[in-house]
Write an enzyme that holds these catalytic residues in place. Structure first.
Site, short mmCIF file in Angstrom:
data_model
loop_
_atom_site.label_atom_id
_atom_site.label_comp_id
_atom_site.label_asym_id
_atom_site.label_seq_id
_atom_site.Cartn_x
_atom_site.Cartn_y
_atom_site.Cartn_z
N ALA A 36 0.67 -0.84 0.34
CA ALA A 36 0.11 0.10 0.16
C ALA A 36 0.78 1.56 -0.13
O ALA A 36 0.49 2.12 -0.59
CB ALA A 36 -0.71 -0.22 1.70
N TYR A 38 4.06 1.61 -1.43
CA TYR A 38 3.99 1.24 -2.61
C TYR A 38 3.53 2.17 -3.28
O TYR A 38 3.59 3.31 -4.02
CB TYR A 38 5.09 -0.10 -2.71
CG TYR A 38 5.75 0.12 -3.68
CD1 TYR A 38 6.93 -0.14 -4.25
CD2 TYR A 38 4.98 -0.46 -5.44
CE1 TYR A 38 7.89 -0.22 -5.51
CE2 TYR A 38 5.14 -0.40 -6.25
CZ TYR A 38 7.15 -0.30 -6.72
OH TYR A 38 7.16 -0.28 -7.96
N ASP A 39 2.39 1.63 -3.30
CA ASP A 39 0.86 2.08 -4.87
C ASP A 39 1.23 3.15 -4.14
O ASP A 39 1.20 4.24 -4.60
CB ASP A 39 0.03 1.52 -4.36
CG ASP A 39 0.13 -0.15 -4.65
OD1 ASP A 39 1.16 -0.05 -4.97
OD2 ASP A 39 -1.34 -0.87 -4.58
N LEU A 85 22.05 -25.95 -22.96
CA LEU A 85 22.87 -27.00 -22.10
C LEU A 85 22.97 -28.10 -21.93
O LEU A 85 21.40 -28.42 -22.46
CB LEU A 85 22.13 -26.36 -20.87
CG LEU A 85 22.37 -25.22 -20.16
CD1 LEU A 85 21.99 -24.51 -18.75
CD2 LEU A 85 24.30 -24.90 -19.65
N GLU A 115 23.09 -23.67 -9.67
CA GLU A 115 22.02 -22.49 -9.98
C GLU A 115 20.44 -23.53 -9.73
O GLU A 115 21.28 -24.34 -10.33
CB GLU A 115 22.28 -21.67 -10.43
CG GLU A 115 23.79 -20.78 -10.74
CD GLU A 115 23.48 -19.70 -12.26
OE1 GLU A 115 22.65 -20.37 -12.61
OE2 GLU A 115 24.91 -19.28 -12.08
N LYS A 117 17.85 -24.70 -11.73
CA LYS A 117 17.52 -24.64 -14.13
C LYS A 117 15.70 -23.91 -13.40
O LYS A 117 15.48 -24.95 -13.13
CB LYS A 117 17.60 -25.80 -14.65
CG LYS A 117 17.27 -25.58 -15.88
CD LYS A 117 18.19 -26.43 -16.81
CE LYS A 117 17.81 -26.50 -18.35
NZ LYS A 117 16.96 -26.25 -19.12
N ASP A 119 12.43 -22.86 -14.57
CA ASP A 119 12.00 -23.66 -15.60
C ASP A 119 11.03 -22.20 -16.83
O ASP A 119 9.96 -22.46 -16.09
CB ASP A 119 10.46 -24.05 -14.98
CG ASP A 119 10.22 -25.32 -16.52
OD1 ASP A 119 10.64 -24.94 -17.50
OD2 ASP A 119 9.25 -25.80 -16.41
N ARG A 138 15.80 -15.39 -26.76
CA ARG A 138 16.76 -16.53 -27.21
C ARG A 138 16.66 -16.60 -28.66
O ARG A 138 17.43 -16.83 -29.38
CB ARG A 138 16.43 -17.23 -26.97
CG ARG A 138 17.72 -18.12 -27.39
CD ARG A 138 17.77 -19.50 -26.05
NE ARG A 138 18.86 -20.39 -26.77
CZ ARG A 138 18.65 -22.14 -26.82
NH1 ARG A 138 17.67 -22.13 -25.92
NH2 ARG A 138 19.20 -23.02 -26.75
N GLU A 175 15.72 -15.55 -16.46
CA GLU A 175 15.08 -16.41 -17.36
C GLU A 175 14.12 -15.40 -17.27
O GLU A 175 14.10 -14.27 -15.87
CB GLU A 175 15.29 -17.24 -16.15
CG GLU A 175 14.63 -18.46 -17.31
CD GLU A 175 14.82 -19.44 -17.84
OE1 GLU A 175 16.05 -19.07 -18.06
OE2 GLU A 175 14.11 -20.18 -18.06
N LYS A 292 28.07 -24.83 -13.03
CA LYS A 292 28.80 -24.24 -13.95
C LYS A 292 30.02 -23.57 -13.56
O LYS A 292 30.52 -23.86 -11.58
CB LYS A 292 28.54 -22.49 -14.11
CG LYS A 292 27.47 -22.76 -15.00
CD LYS A 292 26.36 -21.00 -15.17
CE LYS A 292 25.59 -21.35 -15.41
NZ LYS A 292 24.15 -20.17 -15.60
N CYS A 413 -7.71 -39.63 -44.71
CA CYS A 413 -8.00 -40.27 -45.73
C CYS A 413 -8.41 -40.96 -46.54
O CYS A 413 -9.06 -41.34 -48.02
CB CYS A 413 -6.58 -39.39 -47.03
SG CYS A 413 -5.67 -40.53 -47.05
S1 IVH Z 1 23.44 -20.57 -18.83
C1 IVH Z 1 26.09 -21.08 -21.78
N1 IVH Z 1 21.42 -20.66 -16.20
O1 IVH Z 1 18.78 -23.04 -19.54
C2 IVH Z 1 24.94 -21.25 -20.92
N2 IVH Z 1 21.01 -21.86 -17.98
O2 IVH Z 1 19.34 -25.07 -21.87
C3 IVH Z 1 23.76 -20.75 -20.66
N3 IVH Z 1 18.48 -21.84 -18.36
O3 IVH Z 1 18.02 -21.51 -22.70
C4 IVH Z 1 22.61 -20.81 -20.11
N4 IVH Z 1 18.47 -21.60 -15.55
O4 IVH Z 1 16.88 -20.76 -20.84
C5 IVH Z 1 21.41 -21.49 -17.64
N5 IVH Z 1 20.75 -21.34 -14.38
C6 IVH Z 1 20.49 -21.59 -15.78
C7 IVH Z 1 19.50 -21.59 -15.54
C8 IVH Z 1 19.28 -21.81 -17.59
C9 IVH Z 1 17.34 -22.22 -17.22
C10 IVH Z 1 17.76 -22.51 -18.93
C11 IVH Z 1 18.14 -20.85 -20.24
C12 IVH Z 1 18.82 -21.78 -21.27
C13 IVH Z 1 18.39 -23.65 -20.91
C14 IVH Z 1 19.48 -23.86 -21.75
#
Ligand code: IVH
Length: 676
Positions: A36, A38-39, A85, A115, A117, A119, A138, A175, A292, A413
């Site tokens: 509130a 903030y608004d 990846l 990290e 991944k 979705d 992308r 993402e 990574k 068909c």
């Molecule tokens: S790094 C050089 N980190 O996964 C590597 N990608 O299969 C570039 N994604 O298109 C990607 N979480 O949409 C990276 N922690 C994360 C990620 C991530 C999700 C997705 C991203 C990418 C796809 C690659």
């Protein structure tokens, strides 16, 4: 104007305050004020700016929405490609990833960053001198779509980076996603407005980002997490990925809290198990974790293979499974005539979406799994992959459960269904006629190496078929200017060009025509051999399987495929129409035998790039010598020609003991480079 000084200062203070609260909320996940409050601040700024429009600045938080709707998104070339990846599905695969990295770098232990991944949807944000100037999807990794106006509406994305000395250029990769709680609210709202609900947060995020009207995007609760960088210029140098992430957070970019520096393969698996356990408690959907290599220097040394880095891997969670009942089994006919059995299911929620259909792949799979109508089955769904039936639970099978039989006729068909001896897939044999295969067969018919009708490409065929102006290749020859001129991307001039190209294609060659028919397993080389052997079309149509097998490289499978194609009355009817509409080619006397020429009867496979000629030229020269070029290596291959960066075909050749020619050896065999 001194009179405005107070207002200007207040507007600036409000902007700074709002950005500060955005940062607390989206980056630190630690808000200082209520929604509130903030608004209220936001409302005050809106009021001030509308009373004094000259105070508005492009990076004001009030200016996130406002761009006019677009007609289409412009293309954006990614100067640093957006990669994908590689996946690991087991602990063993993770251990091999770690081993490969260590061996390549010659070290005993490696430091990684773990990290989630996410979705969601990968995007790239470009900041110049600290200001957000462009954002793109992308796309195919090299070229994406310019969705800047939509990304500007996402409050988690700062319009200006924090700090006094922003980098000259910084491309932030990350993402876009929707939190699960926000997703539930969004779907509730959709329901209340009588609009379609989204299947899952990922689809909702993707759909929201592709709106041409950014006001729609602005109403969707999109979030963003940064996980890497693309192009960068003029920033401080960092030695580690973990430091890059910390730096991005300091610049005001949201970086997720679930990131850890990890040492050795043991840590990787521990990180995976920990997140797998807490997956349901996270605010957003993840489908695995990413590891990574932390040192950027080591990343650079490891480099890339194809479209993915060697220094990172996605360790995916297993696909989700659920039990449900098979209500019916039906077949679907694909674009190429493939007939796939599909289970119609009692709706079940699995892997983030409600599943009502699942593929059974093919007849053999279905038999192997013994799935019957009425069975209770386990359904699996992973991410965006088509749901599949894993197995049935025979203990739950009711007495009335029915076995499924593949139909003998195409449900679309009515043409015969055939299954070639070496294929798992059954197909509709009415390639020239079947509505399910229309677009594909017409596109192939018109393609450069077939009838070569320039201008009759995907977009045009799509429209012609959708408006039912063309149902079979024969209808192409009944097209008139008026049937083209009102289509999208079609002026009078281009319509006339297409008609000219169609007219021109009426006089063709038998081999092109045979190839254009799209008979399964009949490529250009076989089409040529068939044309030479039979001289005219009628001989070919009448040929028995035995006759056909007299042609070079035509074995029982190809012979059966050709025979069944011409046996199908629907196809013969279309061929009759094509001839009636004036398609002609010079007929020749049939040739009894083949196999003459320098390479007579020899089969070549090409892989990699040749320095002295294109692949097409190489093929033409082999064929000019009476040889044949095949697409894949088998025991019957005589030579594999391997240029630079050969693919897996080279390995296959070596495994099978097939002779491999490098470029020099190949040129020698051809008799020296052309003209040299
Ligand atoms: S790094 C050089 N980190 O996964 C590597 N990608 O299969 C570039 N994604 O298109 C990607 N979480 O949409 C990276 N922690 C994360 C990620 C991530 C999700 C997705 C991203 C990418 C796809 C690659």
């Amino acid at each position: 104007m001194t009179g405005l000084k107070k207002e200007r200062e207040r507007a600036q203070a409000l902007r700074a305050l709002i950005e500060h609260h955005n940062y607390r909320y989206y980056v630190l996940d630690d808000p200082e004020v209520s929604d509130a409050e903030y608004d209220r601040l936001f409302g005050e700024l809106v009021k001030l700016e509308s009373a004094h429009p000259e105070l508005v600045s492009a990076d004001s938080p009030t200016q996130r929405v406002g761009a006019a709707p677009l007609d289409e998104f412009a293309a954006v070339a990614h100067r640093v490609p957006m990669l994908s990846l590689n996946n690991a599905f087991s602990e063993d695969e993770v251990a091999s990833f770690d081993r490969r990295c260590r061996e390549a770098l010659g070290v005993d232990a490696l430091e990684y960053v773990g990290e989630p991944k996410f979705d969601g949807l990968a995007i790239s944000l470009r900041y110049e001198a600290g200001a957000f100037v462009q954002g793109a999807t992308r796309g195919d990794g090299s070229t994406g779509e310019d969705v800047t106006i939509n990304l500007r509406t996402i409050r988690a994305i700062p319009l200006r980076l924090r700090g006094a000395a922003p980098p000259k250029v910084l491309e932030v990769r990350g993402e876009v996603l929707i939190f699960r709680e926000d997703f539930e609210r969004l779907n509730r709202r959709q329901r209340e407005h009588g609009e379609k609900e989204f299947a899952n947060p990922r689809n909702a995020a993707a759909g929201s980002l592709r709106q041409l009207d950014s006001r729609i995007t602005a109403a969707r609760p999109l979030r963003f997490y940064a996980y890497g960088i693309g192009e960068a210029e003029g920033g401080p140098t960092r030695a580690r990925h973990s430091e890059l992430l910390d730096w991005m957070a300091a610049l005001g970019l949201p970086v997720c809290a679930e990131r850890r520096v990890l040492r050795g393969a043991g840590d990787l698996l521990e990180f995976y198990r920990d997140l797998a356990e807490r997956r349901a408690a996270l605010a957003y959907d993840i489908d695995g974790v990413v590891y990574k290599v932390n040192s950027l220097e080591q990343q650079r040394r490891l480099g890339f293979v194809a479209r993915a880095p060697r220094f990172a891997v996605a360790h995916k969670f297993p696909a989700e499974e659920a039990a449900t009942e098979v209500v019916a089994i039906e077949v679907q006919v694909g674009r190429t005539g493939a007939i796939t059995p599909v289970a119609r299911l009692k709706p079940v929620f699995v892997g983030g979406a409600t599943v009502t259909n699942a593929t059974l792949h093919n007849e053999d799979e279905l038999k192997r799994k013994d799935i019957r109508v009425g069975d209770t089955v386990i359904v699996r769904r992973a991410g965006d992959v088509i749901p599949e039936v894993v197995r049935s639970l025979p203990e739950a099978r009711p007495a009335h459960a029915r076995e499924f039989k593949m139909p003998a006729h195409c449900p679309v068909c009515g043409s015969g269904v055939i299954r070639l001896p070496e294929e798992a897939v059954a197909r509709c044999s009415g390639g020239l006629y079947c509505p399910a295969q229309r677009k594909q067969s017409i596109l192939h018919f018109a393609s450069r190496r077939a009838m070569d009708i320039e201008g009759l490409g995907e977009k045009l065929v799509e429209q012609l078929v959708d408006r039912e102006r063309v149902k079979t290749p024969a209808d192409i020859y009944a097209l008139e200017a008026s049937m083209l001129a009102d289509l999208e991307h079609m002026g009078e001039k281009s319509a006339q060009n297409v008609l000219d190209a169609i007219e021109h294609s009426r006089r063709t060659t038998l081999e092109r025509f045979i190839y254009a028919l799209g008979i399964r397993n009949v490529g250009e080389a076989t089409a040529r051999d068939l044309a030479r052997r039979f001289g005219g079309l009628d001989g070919l149509i009448r040929a028995s399987e035995e006759d056909l097998q007299g042609v070079r490289d035509v074995g029982p499978v190809v012979a059966y495929s050709i025979r069944r194609f011409f046996a199908e009355a629907h196809n013969r009817h279309v061929i009759g129409e094509l001839r009636a509409r004036g398609l002609t080619w010079p007929e020749q006397a049939p040739q009894a035998s083949q196999g003459a020429g320098r390479f007579g009867g020899k089969t070549f496979v090409l892989t990699g790039t040749l320095a002295s000629m294109t692949r097409d030229e190489a093929r033409q020269r082999i064929e000019a010598g009476g040889g044949k070029v095949a697409g894949s290596v088998s025991k019957k291959t005589d030579f594999v020609v391997a240029g630079a960066d050969p693919g897996s075909k080279l390995a296959t050749a070596q495994e099978l003991g097939v002779a491999v020619l490098d470029e020099a050896a190949f040129l020698q065999l051809l008799g020296g480079p052309r003209g040299g």
